[in-house]
Scaffold this motif. Structure first.
Motif, mmCIF file in Angstrom:
data_model
loop_
_atom_site.group_PDB
_atom_site.id
_atom_site.type_symbol
_atom_site.label_atom_id
_atom_site.label_comp_id
_atom_site.label_asym_id
_atom_site.label_seq_id
_atom_site.Cartn_x
_atom_site.Cartn_y
_atom_site.Cartn_z
ATOM 1 N N GLU A 368 40.553 43.956 45.462
ATOM 2 C CA GLU A 368 39.657 44.184 46.594
ATOM 3 C C GLU A 368 40.222 43.556 47.863
ATOM 4 N N TYR A 371 43.008 45.833 49.173
ATOM 5 C CA TYR A 371 42.433 47.045 49.778
ATOM 6 C C TYR A 371 41.866 46.736 51.159
ATOM 7 N N ASP A 375 43.323 48.124 54.761
ATOM 8 C CA ASP A 375 42.439 48.907 55.613
ATOM 9 C C ASP A 375 42.374 48.313 57.021
#
Length: 410
Positions: A368, A371, A375
């Motif tokens: 997580e 990611y 992003d």
């Protein structure tokens, strides 16, 4: 209930004394209060009126600082006394130029009478929380106005429980509450306290002001060069375990870690986890080392630089979210940095707001984290939303100052 409160204060003090035998912070807590009245006599003229600001710790100081500094700007002749409960506030701000700074003596009837008589306050201003029975009672008995600024209340607090009569009586000593949100206002109204307005959080004023003219850090500039940088602020071991997996995945990035605790064993632990290409800020500032292309991670082994560090980042990670709760996300947002943090953020409205705006993400695992990092590395809109959030929320200080000074003139 008063007896239980007194016993609780005494037990707490006893436990801190025991911990002080082997815990540095507890030792500062005890030793710092040993000569507090001697310090007051040396620094304070009890015949002069003072404005008393109390802060639990460093975070609350930074939160209330805009109000303090605005009052000093408007009334430069007024003398200000600042007290801290925690060593983490006092030890860093004990030489603050605009005030005489002391530890707050433990809340007993005798201490409250002696302390308040010694500093002779014309008003008292507490930031966010800390509600002390004897201090509040003494202020009320002396008809000294008491204000709570940037207050925030939650339904699960004792004030709002069936057994909370004693704690509700403490709040009745407050002359006026300046709260952050509608929930706090409604909760105070539910127990008959209507001397309250929603004015927002003075932290927005503080972080916005700081971001306008940050201290330049040439050593940091030399370290990062032209590389995009992740600023990791107030990290704890649980945060660092996840962050340690990023440098090898993203070799074009620099990573700056400013941990919450900077004792030697913690710094050494971070060095072991970021063993490839890490170095300490102290090594750079002393000239013992110079940064080169192989140095990807910088460990900031001092306190007080974090707010200025964010100006050099592209993305921020804020620690504490795997413990009792995240630290200050607004300092990063004020510089337009999207923010990543752990799962425990439910008590922080700004974290919820930033997530809703797409300017923050909560993570619980390395996947997580990767990611979220990827992003935000590409998401320029997230930076825009973070900065605008702070800009749109500032202004609480002027409202509070206006109402306090109006009451003072009445």
């Amino acid at each position: 209930m008063l007896l239980l409160y007194i016993i609780g204060i005494r037990v707490y003090t006893l436990l801190i004394r025991i911990f002080s035998l082997f815990n540095p912070k507890a030792k500062l807590f005890i030793n710092g209060r040993k000569n507090v009245y001697t310090q007051i006599v040396q620094q304070i003229n009890p015949k002069e009126k003072h404005i008393w600001f109390h802060f639990a710790s460093l975070g609350e100081f930074e939160q209330g600082r805009p109000v303090l500094e605005k009052l000093k700007e408007l009334y430069p002749a007024k003398k200000i006394v600042v007290t801290f409960f925690s060593p983490s506030g006092y030890e860093i701000r004990k030489n603050y130029a605009l005030a005489d700074v002391f530890y707050l003596p433990i809340d007993t009837a005798a201490n409250a009478k002696r302390f308040i008589a010694s500093i002779n306050p014309e008003m008292a201003i507490f930031t966010k929380y800390e509600f002390w029975h004897f201090y509040f009672k003494e202020l009320k008995d002396r008809n000294i106005p008491l204000y709570v600024i940037s207050g925030i209340f939650r339904e699960n607090q004792a004030f709002f429980k069936w057994y909370g009569g004693f704690y509700r009586n403490i709040l009745k000593a407050v002359s006026y509450f300046f709260v952050q949100n509608e929930e706090s206002k409604k909760l105070l109204h539910s127990i008959g306290l209507t001397n309250v307005t929603i004015n927002g959080d003075t932290r927005f004023d503080r972080v916005f002001e700081s971001a306008q003219n940050p201290k330049q850090l040439p050593i940091i500039e030399a370290f990062i060069g032209q590389s995009p940088t992740l600023i990791c602020g107030s990290t704890w071991p649980e945060d660092e375990k996840l962050l340690a997996g990023l440098p090898s995945k993203y070799p074009d990035w620099k990573f700056i870690i400013a941990p919450h605790e900077i004792h030697e064993s913690h710094i050494e632990s971070i060095e072991k986890q970021f063993s490839a290409g890490s170095l300490r800020f102290s090594a750079l500032s002393s000239g013992n080392q110079t940064p080169n292309a192989s140095h990807q991670t910088l460990i900031v082994d001092n306190i007080g630089m974090l707010s200025a560090l964010y100006q050099y980042g592209k993305v921020a990670y804020v620690g504490g979210g795997f413990g009792t709760g995240i630290h200050n996300t607004l300092e990063a947002a004020a510089f337009g940095l999207p923010v990543i943090f752990g799962p425990k953020y439910d008590k922080f409205q700004e974290a919820k707001d930033l997530i809703a705006l797409g300017a923050a993400k909560s993570i619980s695992s390395i996947d997580e984290l990767s990611y979220a990092f990827e992003d935000f590395a590409e998401n320029t809109n997230a930076a825009h939303e973070a900065r605008n959030y702070v800009i749109n929320k500032k202004g609480a200080t002027d409202e509070i100052i206006s109402m306090i000074t109006k009451a003072d003139r009445a």
